[in-house]
Enzyme design. Sequence first.
Site, short mmCIF file in Angstrom:
data_model
loop_
_atom_site.label_atom_id
_atom_site.label_comp_id
_atom_site.label_asym_id
_atom_site.label_seq_id
_atom_site.Cartn_x
_atom_site.Cartn_y
_atom_site.Cartn_z
N TYR A 17 0.84 -1.20 0.00
CA TYR A 17 0.00 0.00 0.00
C TYR A 17 0.88 1.25 0.00
O TYR A 17 0.72 2.13 -0.85
CB TYR A 17 -0.89 -0.04 1.23
N GLU A 46 4.13 1.78 -0.65
CA GLU A 46 4.97 2.00 -1.84
C GLU A 46 4.12 2.16 -3.09
O GLU A 46 4.49 2.87 -4.02
CB GLU A 46 5.98 0.87 -2.00
N GLY A 47 2.97 1.47 -3.14
CA GLY A 47 2.06 1.65 -4.27
C GLY A 47 1.59 3.09 -4.36
O GLY A 47 1.59 3.71 -5.42
N SER A 104 -14.10 1.61 13.20
CA SER A 104 -15.22 0.69 12.98
C SER A 104 -15.14 -0.50 13.94
O SER A 104 -16.15 -0.91 14.52
CB SER A 104 -15.28 0.24 11.52
N GLN A 110 0.26 3.88 20.70
CA GLN A 110 0.48 4.46 19.37
C GLN A 110 -0.60 5.51 19.11
O GLN A 110 -1.71 5.39 19.62
CB GLN A 110 0.50 3.38 18.27
N ARG A 117 -2.89 8.21 16.49
CA ARG A 117 -3.43 8.55 15.18
C ARG A 117 -4.20 9.86 15.36
O ARG A 117 -4.62 10.21 16.47
CB ARG A 117 -4.41 7.48 14.65
N ASP A 149 3.48 -1.35 12.37
CA ASP A 149 2.39 -0.42 12.74
C ASP A 149 3.03 0.93 13.15
O ASP A 149 3.83 0.97 14.08
CB ASP A 149 1.62 -1.02 13.93
#
Length: 326
Positions: free
Chosen positions: A147, A149-150, A191, A211, A213, A275
Amino acid sequence: MSQIKRILVTGGAGFLGSHLCERLVAAGHDVICLDNFFTSQKQNIHHLLDAHNFELIRHDVTEPILLEVDEIYNLACPASPVHYQHNPIKTTKVSVSGALNMLGLAKRVGARILQASTSEVYGDPDIHPQPEGYRGNVSTTGPRACYDEGKRCAETLFFDYYRQHGVDIRVVRIFNTYGPRMHPYDGRVVSNFILQAIADEDITLYGDGSQTRSFCYCQDLLDGVMAMMNNGDGFVGPVNIGNPGEFTIRQLAEMVVELTGSKSKLVHLPLPEDDPTQRQPDITLAKEKLGWQPKVALREGLETTIAYFKSLDLSHYLKPTDHTLH
Ligand code: NAD
Ligand code: UDP
């Protein structure tokens, strides 16, 4: 309304894509929603199907398509870790071949094209908060690389089409976004926690929950994304779009338990490999260039999202992959 445009939204049946289609249809534009329904279902756009200015095409962006449009929002890509890691080779293909196909289309018809990039281009960041100039700390070989690098390669393609062919590009880097129409089985933290809390099940904290976000409400996010598409100043980005309010995952869990009045307990599961430990957008550039900043506080956005998940009949939802917690 100023001018009616023909607008293609790839991934238009997804969480963000469906809200975007809804807003573009309401503004009177001629909207084509393209999706292969890998991580979404028709429920999200069912209410738009009868609109005279809405059209649905079932198509995979890894295959070329010929359409006549003025603008393209390129959102097609599985976005949750459990979904993009399910078939990682396909994930890279969707980002890279999908970008090539949509850029080729934009070049042929002279359309403006916006790429939904991601905060994942920063990887596990060692600069905090993350400004656009930070080049990231991304594994090329880990489970998230398909994901990350894409999406990085897609950004490269956008800028090469811009420089080499003069394609009218826009690139936004989206930070964690939540809200109604997230797939109940997408395995993302908001979710998962809401569904667990509603069912009084254990809330699964991966690792120690320290962690961080930064969570942006979907309509705020789309205000920023649409402002970027519509900016006429030749500002192509990349630009961070996200809410700078930073929370630990434990704080998120506690807030969801409180807002749902749940009896759920917090339990710990292993932290997935790679992560990211922290993530917070520096939105100075978005404020300066787009006059944009988010308005919806996490608590307020969660209340709306909880009400949405409570209203769902889960028996109508298919699991896109077997690896989802719910
Ligand atoms: P989503 O999974 O709900 O939506 C993605 C949509 O793309 C789905 O409808 C899916 O069926 C479709 N799709 C997947 N592969 C496809 C293919 N090969 N051909 C056609 N359609 C395909 O996820 P979302 O949260 O709405 O994300 C939308 C975009 O925003 C994605 O590109 C994602 O990477 C990006 N983004 C989202 C977030 C977030 O927090 N929601 C953060 C960063 C970036
Ligand atoms: N997470 C968690 N429990 C869950 C789902 C996710 O603790 O049930 C954590 C995950 O390890 C990560 C954060 O929540 O640290 C955000 O995960 P998500 O999958 O939503 O998106 P990411 O930002 O990692 O792409």
